[in-house]
Design a protein around this motif. Structure first.
Motif, PDB file in Angstrom:
ATOM      1  N   ILE A   5       0.867  -1.188   0.162  1.00  0.00           N
ATOM      2  CA  ILE A   5      -0.007  -0.171   0.031  1.00  0.00           C
ATOM      3  C   ILE A   5       0.853   1.230  -0.144  1.00  0.00           C
ATOM      4  CG2 ILE A   5      -1.472   1.373   1.297  1.00  0.00           C
ATOM      5  CD1 ILE A   5      -2.489  -1.191   2.568  1.00  0.00           C
ATOM      6  N   SER A   6       0.602   2.167  -0.939  1.00  0.00           N
ATOM      7  CA  SER A   6       1.234   3.581  -0.831  1.00  0.00           C
ATOM      8  C   SER A   6       0.289   4.418  -0.417  1.00  0.00           C
ATOM      9  CB  SER A   6       1.743   3.620  -2.333  1.00  0.00           C
ATOM     10  OG  SER A   6       2.674   2.940  -2.624  1.00  0.00           O
ATOM     11  N   ILE A   7       0.761   5.263   0.499  1.00  0.00           N
ATOM     12  CA  ILE A   7      -0.066   6.426   1.141  1.00  0.00           C
ATOM     13  C   ILE A   7       0.478   7.653   0.522  1.00  0.00           C
ATOM     14  CG2 ILE A   7      -0.995   7.680   3.174  1.00  0.00           C
ATOM     15  CD1 ILE A   7      -0.547   4.950   4.461  1.00  0.00           C
ATOM     16  N   LEU A   8      -0.265   8.517  -0.077  1.00  0.00           N
ATOM     17  CA  LEU A   8       0.084   9.768  -0.775  1.00  0.00           C
ATOM     18  C   LEU A   8      -0.546  10.866   0.541  1.00  0.00           C
ATOM     19  CD1 LEU A   8       1.462  11.482  -2.765  1.00  0.00           C
ATOM     20  CD2 LEU A   8      -0.896  11.617  -3.990  1.00  0.00           C
ATOM     21  N   GLY A   9       0.525  11.295   1.333  1.00  0.00           N
ATOM     22  CA  GLY A   9       0.196  12.351   2.185  1.00  0.00           C
ATOM     23  C   GLY A   9       0.221  11.456   3.642  1.00  0.00           C
ATOM     24  N   CYS A  10       1.259  11.696   4.297  1.00  0.00           N
ATOM     25  CA  CYS A  10       1.607  11.125   5.618  1.00  0.00           C
ATOM     26  C   CYS A  10       1.578  12.121   6.586  1.00  0.00           C
ATOM     27  CB  CYS A  10       2.789  10.097   5.709  1.00  0.00           C
ATOM     28  SG  CYS A  10       2.751   8.608   5.142  1.00  0.00           S
ATOM     29  N   GLY A  11       0.217  12.705   6.931  1.00  0.00           N
ATOM     30  CA  GLY A  11       0.116  13.849   7.869  1.00  0.00           C
ATOM     31  C   GLY A  11      -0.397  13.313   8.894  1.00  0.00           C
ATOM     32  N   TRP A  12      -1.538  14.249   9.636  1.00  0.00           N
ATOM     33  CA  TRP A  12      -2.141  13.820  10.817  1.00  0.00           C
ATOM     34  C   TRP A  12      -2.964  12.524  10.803  1.00  0.00           C
ATOM     35  CZ3 TRP A  12      -7.145  13.603  12.719  1.00  0.00           C
ATOM     36  CH2 TRP A  12      -7.152  13.741  14.163  1.00  0.00           C
ATOM     37  N   ASP A  74      -4.624  10.878   0.376  1.00  0.00           N
ATOM     38  CA  ASP A  74      -5.119  11.787   1.593  1.00  0.00           C
ATOM     39  C   ASP A  74      -4.330  13.103   1.644  1.00  0.00           C
ATOM     40  OD1 ASP A  74      -6.225  12.679   3.867  1.00  0.00           O
ATOM     41  OD2 ASP A  74      -4.679  11.725   5.288  1.00  0.00           O
ATOM     42  N   ILE A  75      -4.632  13.883   0.360  1.00  0.00           N
ATOM     43  CA  ILE A  75      -4.087  15.517   0.308  1.00  0.00           C
ATOM     44  C   ILE A  75      -5.345  16.199   0.183  1.00  0.00           C
ATOM     45  CG2 ILE A  75      -1.708  14.661  -0.114  1.00  0.00           C
ATOM     46  CD1 ILE A  75      -2.698  15.099  -3.238  1.00  0.00           C
ATOM     47  N   PRO A  76      -5.473  17.309   0.976  1.00  0.00           N
ATOM     48  CA  PRO A  76      -6.698  18.119   0.903  1.00  0.00           C
ATOM     49  C   PRO A  76      -6.308  19.254  -0.167  1.00  0.00           C
ATOM     50  CG  PRO A  76      -5.226  18.629   2.934  1.00  0.00           C
ATOM     51  CD  PRO A  76      -4.611  17.451   2.336  1.00  0.00           C
ATOM     52  N   PRO A  77      -7.341  19.896  -0.790  1.00  0.00           N
ATOM     53  CA  PRO A  77      -7.066  20.837  -1.487  1.00  0.00           C
ATOM     54  C   PRO A  77      -6.368  22.032  -1.041  1.00  0.00           C
ATOM     55  CG  PRO A  77      -9.387  20.329  -1.456  1.00  0.00           C
ATOM     56  CD  PRO A  77      -8.824  19.546  -0.578  1.00  0.00           C
ATOM     57  N   VAL A  78      -5.416  22.633  -1.664  1.00  0.00           N
ATOM     58  CA  VAL A  78      -4.671  23.920  -1.086  1.00  0.00           C
ATOM     59  C   VAL A  78      -5.418  24.889  -1.279  1.00  0.00           C
ATOM     60  CG1 VAL A  78      -2.396  25.067  -1.510  1.00  0.00           C
ATOM     61  CG2 VAL A  78      -2.569  22.689  -2.110  1.00  0.00           C
ATOM     62  N   ARG A  79      -5.402  25.867  -0.232  1.00  0.00           N
ATOM     63  CA  ARG A  79      -6.130  26.995  -0.177  1.00  0.00           C
ATOM     64  C   ARG A  79      -5.394  27.912  -0.884  1.00  0.00           C
ATOM     65  NH1 ARG A  79      -7.739  27.869   6.250  1.00  0.00           N
ATOM     66  NH2 ARG A  79      -8.850  25.918   6.299  1.00  0.00           N
ATOM     67  N   ILE A 109      -9.463   9.698  -0.028  1.00  0.00           N
ATOM     68  CA  ILE A 109      -9.961  10.371   1.216  1.00  0.00           C
ATOM     69  C   ILE A 109     -10.680  11.807   0.785  1.00  0.00           C
ATOM     70  CG2 ILE A 109      -9.689  11.468   3.747  1.00  0.00           C
ATOM     71  CD1 ILE A 109      -9.205   8.312   2.959  1.00  0.00           C
ATOM     72  N   SER A 110     -12.090  11.868   0.771  1.00  0.00           N
ATOM     73  CA  SER A 110     -12.591  13.047   0.604  1.00  0.00           C
ATOM     74  C   SER A 110     -13.226  13.614   1.887  1.00  0.00           C
ATOM     75  CB  SER A 110     -13.701  12.821  -0.657  1.00  0.00           C
ATOM     76  OG  SER A 110     -14.134  13.848  -0.926  1.00  0.00           O
ATOM     77  N   SER A 111     -14.128  14.650   1.625  1.00  0.00           N
ATOM     78  CA  SER A 111     -14.795  15.301   2.713  1.00  0.00           C
ATOM     79  C   SER A 111     -16.247  15.530   2.524  1.00  0.00           C
ATOM     80  CB  SER A 111     -14.496  16.644   2.857  1.00  0.00           C
ATOM     81  OG  SER A 111     -14.759  17.537   3.779  1.00  0.00           O
ATOM     82  N   THR A 112     -17.030  15.512   3.513  1.00  0.00           N
ATOM     83  CA  THR A 112     -18.237  16.002   3.657  1.00  0.00           C
ATOM     84  C   THR A 112     -18.802  17.437   3.193  1.00  0.00           C
ATOM     85  OG1 THR A 112     -18.573  16.032   5.938  1.00  0.00           O
ATOM     86  CG2 THR A 112     -19.152  14.019   5.169  1.00  0.00           C
ATOM     87  N   SER A 113     -17.654  18.219   3.013  1.00  0.00           N
ATOM     88  CA  SER A 113     -18.059  19.589   2.346  1.00  0.00           C
ATOM     89  C   SER A 113     -18.471  19.488   0.800  1.00  0.00           C
ATOM     90  CB  SER A 113     -16.650  20.292   2.349  1.00  0.00           C
ATOM     91  OG  SER A 113     -15.659  19.709   1.532  1.00  0.00           O
ATOM     92  N   VAL A 114     -18.462  18.094   0.453  1.00  0.00           N
ATOM     93  CA  VAL A 114     -19.278  18.005  -1.139  1.00  0.00           C
ATOM     94  C   VAL A 114     -20.965  18.276  -0.729  1.00  0.00           C
ATOM     95  CG1 VAL A 114     -17.318  16.508  -1.885  1.00  0.00           C
ATOM     96  CG2 VAL A 114     -19.512  15.477  -0.737  1.00  0.00           C
ATOM     97  N   VAL A 131     -20.981  24.121  -1.445  1.00  0.00           N
ATOM     98  CA  VAL A 131     -21.146  25.603  -1.440  1.00  0.00           C
ATOM     99  C   VAL A 131     -19.869  26.140  -1.433  1.00  0.00           C
ATOM    100  CG1 VAL A 131     -23.373  25.866  -0.480  1.00  0.00           C
ATOM    101  CG2 VAL A 131     -21.426  25.447   1.201  1.00  0.00           C
ATOM    102  N   SER A 132     -18.833  25.418  -0.968  1.00  0.00           N
ATOM    103  CA  SER A 132     -17.439  26.032  -0.713  1.00  0.00           C
ATOM    104  C   SER A 132     -16.561  25.580  -1.844  1.00  0.00           C
ATOM    105  CB  SER A 132     -16.883  25.235   0.760  1.00  0.00           C
ATOM    106  OG  SER A 132     -16.650  23.902   0.376  1.00  0.00           O
ATOM    107  N   PRO A 133     -15.440  26.432  -2.283  1.00  0.00           N
ATOM    108  CA  PRO A 133     -14.609  25.926  -3.343  1.00  0.00           C
ATOM    109  C   PRO A 133     -13.993  24.622  -3.221  1.00  0.00           C
ATOM    110  CG  PRO A 133     -14.257  28.266  -2.757  1.00  0.00           C
ATOM    111  CD  PRO A 133     -15.436  27.814  -1.571  1.00  0.00           C
ATOM    112  N   SER A 134     -13.429  24.346  -1.802  1.00  0.00           N
ATOM    113  CA  SER A 134     -12.933  23.139  -1.308  1.00  0.00           C
ATOM    114  C   SER A 134     -13.817  22.047  -1.761  1.00  0.00           C
ATOM    115  CB  SER A 134     -12.239  23.113   0.110  1.00  0.00           C
ATOM    116  OG  SER A 134     -13.364  23.143   0.831  1.00  0.00           O
ATOM    117  N   GLY A 135     -15.030  22.114  -1.395  1.00  0.00           N
ATOM    118  CA  GLY A 135     -16.172  21.027  -1.697  1.00  0.00           C
ATOM    119  C   GLY A 135     -16.200  20.841  -3.190  1.00  0.00           C
ATOM    120  N   ARG A 136     -16.326  21.820  -4.025  1.00  0.00           N
ATOM    121  CA  ARG A 136     -16.370  21.706  -5.311  1.00  0.00           C
ATOM    122  C   ARG A 136     -15.047  20.979  -5.874  1.00  0.00           C
ATOM    123  NH1 ARG A 136     -18.887  26.784  -4.620  1.00  0.00           N
ATOM    124  NH2 ARG A 136     -17.048  27.977  -5.468  1.00  0.00           N
TER     125      ARG A 136
END
Length: 275
Positions: A5-12, A74-79, A109-114, A131-136
């Motif tokens: 398994i490869s994990i892209l984004g080893c953060g929190w 597991d990499i969130p959208p960059v602000r 790994i997505s988010s319920t901001s969708v 409603v949010s740019p990150s959700g879109r």
């Protein structure tokens, strides 16, 4: 023999997830953007790689990182102002190299901001017009991955992540008041996130979309009142009547049924102590 398994984004979340999966016998590769963190990954039994999406994929050994059976992203959208187009460009670039690799299954790994605030419970089919740019941005990436015929993608939509150093009491001293106190919260503990990922892999639940949110939805007022009582910090004045602002309640019953999963922390009011 266990899969790699490869994990892209080893953060929190990604780092303890990698440690958990190595404990289950998987070979785990993990990516970070700074080589200074390599030793942190090695300590957990994770083979470290430097991978950057800016927005093109680059790194010291991208092909070696992708010599795996499963890729967890597991990499969130960059602000940034162009968050939607930039995040889509990142994943278009990633897909090009994934198609040329041994990876055939992706867990995103997505988010319920969708979900927009619909003033009711929301299920997986309710993702539309965030409603949010990150959700879109996230919803566009979900659609990109799921429409690709070369890979099987499962999407996990996590709500607000809590646990350990993400304790609500640390915000209390910064609040002059607690707005929208009557709104329900949508939260999930990191321990549950990790075990849900493992269950998807263990049960080979590919090609799916799941909400992942604790079934308990206390009000913001009750959630922070419990945090104040636990920490001994004062609770700021509460404001906001029920229904005063739009809300949503994230429903994870589909995940619970499909995986037979029972949440370790079903009620965010009952946070376990750190180990």
């Amino acid at each position: 023999m266990k899969e790699t398994i490869s994990i892209l984004g080893c953060g929190w979340l990604g780092l303890p997830l990698g440690a958990f999966l190595t404990g289950k016998g998987f070979g785990v590769k993990g990516s970070v953007t700074r080589p200074e963190r390599f030793e942190e990954l090695r300590t957990e039994g994770i083979l470290p790689f430097r991978i950057v999406l800016d927005p093109e994929v680059s790194g010291d050994d991208v092909s070696g990182f992708l010599e795996s059976d499963i890729l967890i992203v597991d990499i969130p959208p960059v602000r940034r102002d162009d968050i939607e187009s930039y995040h889509l460009e990142q994943f278009a670039s990633l897909l090009r190299v994934v198609r040329a690799s041994s990876v055939k299954r992706v867990l995103f790994i997505s988010s319920t901001s969708v979900y927009p605030p619909l003033d009711r419970a929301v299920k997986e089919d309710d993702a539309a017009d965030p409603v949010s740019p990150s959700g879109r941005a996230l919803l566009a990436v979900e659609e990109l991955l799921r429409s690709d015929g070369a890979i099987q993608t499962t999407v996990l939509r996590f709500c607000g992540l809590i646990g350990y150093d993400r304790d609500p009491s640390r915000f209390l001293s910064k609040m002059s008041s607690l707005a929208n106190a009557a709104q329900p919260v949508n939260l999930v503990h990191r321990d549950d996130c990790i075990r849900i990922v493992h269950e998807v892999i263990r049960q080979r639940a590919w090609g799916e979309v799941f909400n992942a949110c604790s079934p308990g939805h206390p009000s913001r007022g009750d959630y922070y009142a419990k945090a104040a009582a636990r920490s001994g910090k004062p609770l700021p004045p509460l404001s906001g009547e029920a229904g005063a602002v739009p809300f949503k309640i994230v429903d994870s019953s589909r995940l619970e049924r499909a995986l037979g999963y029972r949440f370790r922390v079903p009620d965010p009011l009952d946070l376990p102590e750190a180990p």
